[in-house]
Design a protein around this motif. Structure first.
Motif, PDB file in Angstrom:
ATOM      1  N   SER A   1       1.786  -0.456   1.555  1.00 33.59           N
ATOM      2  CA  SER A   1       1.523  -0.175   2.715  1.00 33.59           C
ATOM      3  C   SER A   1       0.678  -1.320   3.165  1.00 33.59           C
ATOM      4  N   LYS A   2       0.184  -1.191   4.548  1.00 29.59           N
ATOM      5  CA  LYS A   2      -0.774  -2.027   5.182  1.00 29.59           C
ATOM      6  C   LYS A   2      -2.182  -1.682   4.607  1.00 29.59           C
ATOM      7  N   ALA A   3      -2.657  -2.177   3.642  1.00 26.22           N
ATOM      8  CA  ALA A   3      -4.123  -2.104   3.065  1.00 26.22           C
ATOM      9  C   ALA A   3      -5.363  -2.893   3.769  1.00 26.22           C
ATOM     10  N   LEU A   4      -5.932  -1.770   4.450  1.00 27.89           N
ATOM     11  CA  LEU A   4      -7.396  -2.246   5.097  1.00 27.89           C
ATOM     12  C   LEU A   4      -8.349  -2.095   4.008  1.00 27.89           C
ATOM     13  N   CYS A   5      -9.047  -3.264   3.458  1.00 31.88           N
ATOM     14  CA  CYS A   5      -9.944  -2.990   2.332  1.00 31.88           C
ATOM     15  C   CYS A   5     -11.393  -3.402   2.878  1.00 31.88           C
TER      16      CYS A   5
ATOM     17  N   VAL B   1      -3.612   7.518   9.281  1.00 35.72           N
ATOM     18  CA  VAL B   1      -4.071   6.743   8.197  1.00 35.72           C
ATOM     19  C   VAL B   1      -3.956   7.369   6.803  1.00 35.72           C
ATOM     20  N   ASN B   2      -3.851   6.520   5.664  1.00 32.92           N
ATOM     21  CA  ASN B   2      -4.021   7.367   4.226  1.00 32.92           C
ATOM     22  C   ASN B   2      -5.434   6.522   3.928  1.00 32.92           C
ATOM     23  N   ALA B   3      -6.269   7.116   2.990  1.00 34.00           N
ATOM     24  CA  ALA B   3      -7.693   6.492   2.797  1.00 34.00           C
ATOM     25  C   ALA B   3      -8.000   7.134   1.256  1.00 34.00           C
ATOM     26  N   PHE B   4      -8.461   6.061   0.451  1.00 36.20           N
ATOM     27  CA  PHE B   4      -8.943   6.214  -0.714  1.00 36.20           C
ATOM     28  C   PHE B   4     -10.486   5.755  -0.792  1.00 36.20           C
ATOM     29  N   LEU B   5     -11.368   6.874  -0.787  1.00 33.45           N
ATOM     30  CA  LEU B   5     -12.823   6.522  -0.210  1.00 33.45           C
ATOM     31  C   LEU B   5     -13.897   6.762  -1.328  1.00 33.45           C
TER      32      LEU B   5
ATOM     33  N   ASP C   1       2.155  11.358   6.202  1.00 34.04           N
ATOM     34  CA  ASP C   1       3.279  11.038   5.625  1.00 34.04           C
ATOM     35  C   ASP C   1       3.995  10.112   6.670  1.00 34.04           C
ATOM     36  N   THR C   2       3.442   9.643   7.725  1.00 36.42           N
ATOM     37  CA  THR C   2       3.890   8.755   8.784  1.00 36.42           C
ATOM     38  C   THR C   2       3.318   7.345   8.782  1.00 36.42           C
ATOM     39  N   SER C   3       1.999   7.067   8.437  1.00 36.17           N
ATOM     40  CA  SER C   3       1.006   5.839   8.827  1.00 36.17           C
ATOM     41  C   SER C   3       1.589   4.971   7.750  1.00 36.17           C
ATOM     42  N   GLU C   4       1.440   3.672   8.258  1.00 37.69           N
ATOM     43  CA  GLU C   4       1.856   2.512   7.613  1.00 37.69           C
ATOM     44  C   GLU C   4       0.443   2.029   6.941  1.00 37.69           C
ATOM     45  N   PHE C   5      -0.657   2.568   7.263  1.00 40.18           N
ATOM     46  CA  PHE C   5      -1.852   1.800   6.806  1.00 40.18           C
ATOM     47  C   PHE C   5      -2.593   2.736   5.833  1.00 40.18           C
ATOM     48  N   THR C   6      -3.337   2.035   5.122  1.00 41.22           N
ATOM     49  CA  THR C   6      -4.249   2.778   4.149  1.00 41.22           C
ATOM     50  C   THR C   6      -5.526   2.089   3.953  1.00 41.22           C
ATOM     51  N   VAL C   7      -6.664   2.752   4.101  1.00 40.25           N
ATOM     52  CA  VAL C   7      -7.823   2.272   3.781  1.00 40.25           C
ATOM     53  C   VAL C   7      -8.263   2.400   2.523  1.00 40.25           C
ATOM     54  N   VAL C   8      -8.904   1.413   2.168  1.00 39.10           N
ATOM     55  CA  VAL C   8      -9.548   1.379   0.726  1.00 39.10           C
ATOM     56  C   VAL C   8     -10.893   0.828   0.789  1.00 39.10           C
ATOM     57  N   GLU C   9     -11.745   1.611  -0.121  1.00 41.86           N
ATOM     58  CA  GLU C   9     -12.973   1.040  -0.381  1.00 41.86           C
ATOM     59  C   GLU C   9     -12.763   0.054  -1.634  1.00 41.86           C
ATOM     60  N   ALA C  10     -13.087  -1.238  -1.343  1.00 40.24           N
ATOM     61  CA  ALA C  10     -12.780  -2.363  -2.205  1.00 40.24           C
ATOM     62  C   ALA C  10     -14.249  -2.628  -3.139  1.00 40.24           C
ATOM     63  N   ASP C  11     -14.399  -2.028  -4.454  1.00 39.60           N
ATOM     64  CA  ASP C  11     -15.052  -2.221  -5.284  1.00 39.60           C
ATOM     65  C   ASP C  11     -15.261  -3.604  -6.108  1.00 39.60           C
ATOM     66  N   GLU C  12     -16.256  -4.365  -6.338  1.00 40.87           N
ATOM     67  CA  GLU C  12     -16.508  -5.656  -7.035  1.00 40.87           C
ATOM     68  C   GLU C  12     -16.826  -5.223  -8.187  1.00 40.87           C
ATOM     69  N   TYR C  13     -17.297  -4.126  -8.749  1.00 39.78           N
ATOM     70  CA  TYR C  13     -17.732  -3.842 -10.203  1.00 39.78           C
ATOM     71  C   TYR C  13     -16.464  -4.092 -11.114  1.00 39.78           C
ATOM     72  N   ASP C  14     -16.703  -5.034 -12.015  1.00 38.10           N
ATOM     73  CA  ASP C  14     -15.803  -5.298 -12.933  1.00 38.10           C
ATOM     74  C   ASP C  14     -14.576  -6.058 -12.256  1.00 38.10           C
TER      75      ASP C  14
ATOM     76  N   PHE D   1     -11.729  -5.119  -7.456  1.00 32.66           N
ATOM     77  CA  PHE D   1     -10.863  -5.293  -6.124  1.00 32.66           C
ATOM     78  C   PHE D   1      -9.845  -6.492  -6.152  1.00 32.66           C
ATOM     79  N   HIS D   2      -9.888  -7.024  -7.263  1.00 33.41           N
ATOM     80  CA  HIS D   2      -8.726  -8.162  -7.583  1.00 33.41           C
ATOM     81  C   HIS D   2      -7.481  -7.488  -7.805  1.00 33.41           C
ATOM     82  N   TRP D   3      -7.517  -6.416  -7.937  1.00 32.98           N
ATOM     83  CA  TRP D   3      -6.102  -5.674  -8.108  1.00 32.98           C
ATOM     84  C   TRP D   3      -5.450  -5.277  -6.886  1.00 32.98           C
ATOM     85  N   LEU D   4      -6.020  -5.434  -5.866  1.00 28.63           N
ATOM     86  CA  LEU D   4      -5.659  -4.970  -4.391  1.00 28.63           C
ATOM     87  C   LEU D   4      -4.884  -6.050  -3.785  1.00 28.63           C
ATOM     88  N   HIS D   5      -4.095  -5.383  -2.750  1.00 29.77           N
ATOM     89  CA  HIS D   5      -3.228  -6.215  -1.928  1.00 29.77           C
ATOM     90  C   HIS D   5      -3.612  -6.289  -0.447  1.00 29.77           C
ATOM     91  N   PRO D   6      -4.770  -6.693  -0.055  1.00 25.88           N
ATOM     92  CA  PRO D   6      -5.127  -6.507   1.324  1.00 25.88           C
ATOM     93  C   PRO D   6      -4.040  -7.046   2.495  1.00 25.88           C
TER      94      PRO D   6
END
Length: 456
Positions: A110-114, A139-143, A158-171, A174-179
């Protein structure tokens, strides 16, 4: 993932783990997990179909989840290394992944907005998710917080190409994400138990910016120490409350309301009305609206969404508001967050006494920032300081709340959590009460509220 029928979570009650659990249940998977404490969130997961237990005992793992052929184990880095269940799954050849890695895989297509940063990421990601949910984009969102508008930390479409993600720097999670696009709110040093130095902390954020996809964008808080390392064809914008490519102007604060005009590189969108009227939310709104605007959300959609945004629980959460007493709860747990929280509340109630109850989070953070904590807490009119909430850590010799308490300059009280209600009972001069901290202080919010309500 198609072959996986069962998902087992070690630390299922965490705010980030629970939205993954909800996601997999929504996709028809069987979900179970362990957490050491029963909370309102784990009770809700149980009602929604998850099997949850509260002892680190392999005998309590449901039989269906003991087959390594069709079970994925998801864990959080906060789980102790000597966990019995972790040892069991490792010894028996299970496919095991960190929560951040699984989230990265889910959002990759998806188009991840981090939204990342030392502080502000929960509020900005929540605002952004609400804006998109109310817009034509969906939107899809993991908050990292429970949105009061939806009573959930997971939004699905079911239709949106966007996913909002809270990108956590702990450990370095957030390096696993694909913004596709990213927002960075702040890079004040934190988690030095992981990073060791401020330089290493900043390098971690620099690497995160290098992950933004070509054609995407970075929206960066102005005047941070960060030197972004973006790929070619990634646009970089700046923002803040009053400067940068995106900012606010014509700010009006009064009668319990905040309104302003939103300045973008191409237009000025007039009369934004903040649904949660706290001064720090002007800047949070600018950042979240910037990402939404860059992806095509209209001016009318921005106005409507910001006016109806109710906030996330435990983020400037108004629990009680009467003519006599106000109670606000905030998750702030870093010195800069505390200063922002306290000054925002005092700006909103300049003629009232602001009493704060603070529960420090982690021995290591207390050790690293004790003078800074004391300076921020001294902004209060009165402080009640609780013992340290250890979370994942073992005690550090010589590190207690006392090392903060000794340096605080405002009127102050030091007490244990189990003494708090009795102390509040005897304080009749409470006008605005601010509860702050990332530990288990939230377990006392309801009894504190009930105590204050009696004073109406």
């Amino acid at each position: 993932m198609k072959d996986i029928q069962n998902i087992y979570f070690i630390g299922i009650g965490g705010i980030g783990m629970s939205n993954l659990a909800r996601y997999f249940m929504a996709k028809g998977k069987q979900v179970a997990g362990y957490d050491r404490t029963e909370t309102l969130l784990t009770k809700e997961l149980t009602k929604e179909g998850a099997s949850v237990h509260y002892e680190d005992d392999t005998a309590l793992i449901p039989g269906a989840f003991k087959n390594p052929g069709n079970t994925l184990v998801v864990y959080t880095p906060a789980v102790p290394a000597d966990s019995n269940e972790m040892a069991y799954f490792r010894a028996n050849g299970f496919d095991m992944h960190k929560r951040a890695e699984v989230l990265g895989l889910i959002t990759q297509a998806s188009k991840a907005l981090c939204c990342a940063g030392t502080h502000g990421k929960t509020t900005t990601s929540s605002m952004l998710a609400h804006i998109l949910k109310q817009s034509h984009l969906d939107v899809n969102a993991f908050l990292g917080g429970i949105l009061k508008n939806y009573n959930n930390n997971l939004l699905l479409s079911d239709t949106s190409e966007f996913t909002v993600v809270e990108a956590d720097e702990y450990d370095r999670s957030f390096h696993w994400l694909h913004p596709y696009m990213a927002l960075i709110t702040s890079v004040d040093p934190d988690h030095l138990d992981i990073y060791g130095t401020e330089e290493a902390y900043l390098k971690s954020f620099e690497h995160f910016t290098s992950l933004i996809q070509p054609g995407g964008a970075l929206v960066l808080k102005i005047n941070t120490k960060l030197n972004p390392k973006v790929c070619q064809n990634v646009r970089v914008y700046t923002y803040s409350q009053d400067k940068g490519d995106f900012h606010a102007t014509n700010i009006r604060i009064g009668n319990g309301e905040i309104r302003f005009d939103f300045v973008t590189p191409k237009e000025v969108i007039k009369d934004i009305h903040l649904g949660v009227p706290i001064k720090i939310n002007i800047e949070n709104a600018v950042g979240s609206m910037a990402l939404a605007w860059l992806n095509g959300v209209t001016a009318d959609e921005l106005r409507q969404a910001m006016a109806t945004f109710q906030g996330a629980k435990r983020r400037f959460d108004f629990l009680l508001k009467t003519d006599k007493v106000v109670m606000i709860d905030d998750y702030a747990h870093h010195p800069d967050e505390l200063a922002a929280s306290i000054t925002s509340v005092k700006a909103l109630y300049p003629d009232r006494k602001v009493t704060g109850i603070f529960q420090p989070h982690l021995y290591s953070r207390t050790k690293d920032f004790a003078p800074e904590f004391a300076k921020s807490l001294s902004l209060l009119d009165e402080l009640i300081l609780l013992d340290i909430y250890p979370a994942r850590e073992k005690p550090i010799e010589g590190v207690t709340s006392q090392i903060i308490f000794d340096k605080v300059t405002c009127p102050k009280t030091l007490c244990r959590k189990d003494e708090l209600l009795a102390i509040l009972e005897n304080k009749q001069d409470i006008e605005v009460l601010l509860t702050i901290g990332a530990g288990d202080i939230d377990q006392l919010l309801q009894p504190i509220k009930e105590l204050l309500e009696k004073r109406r």
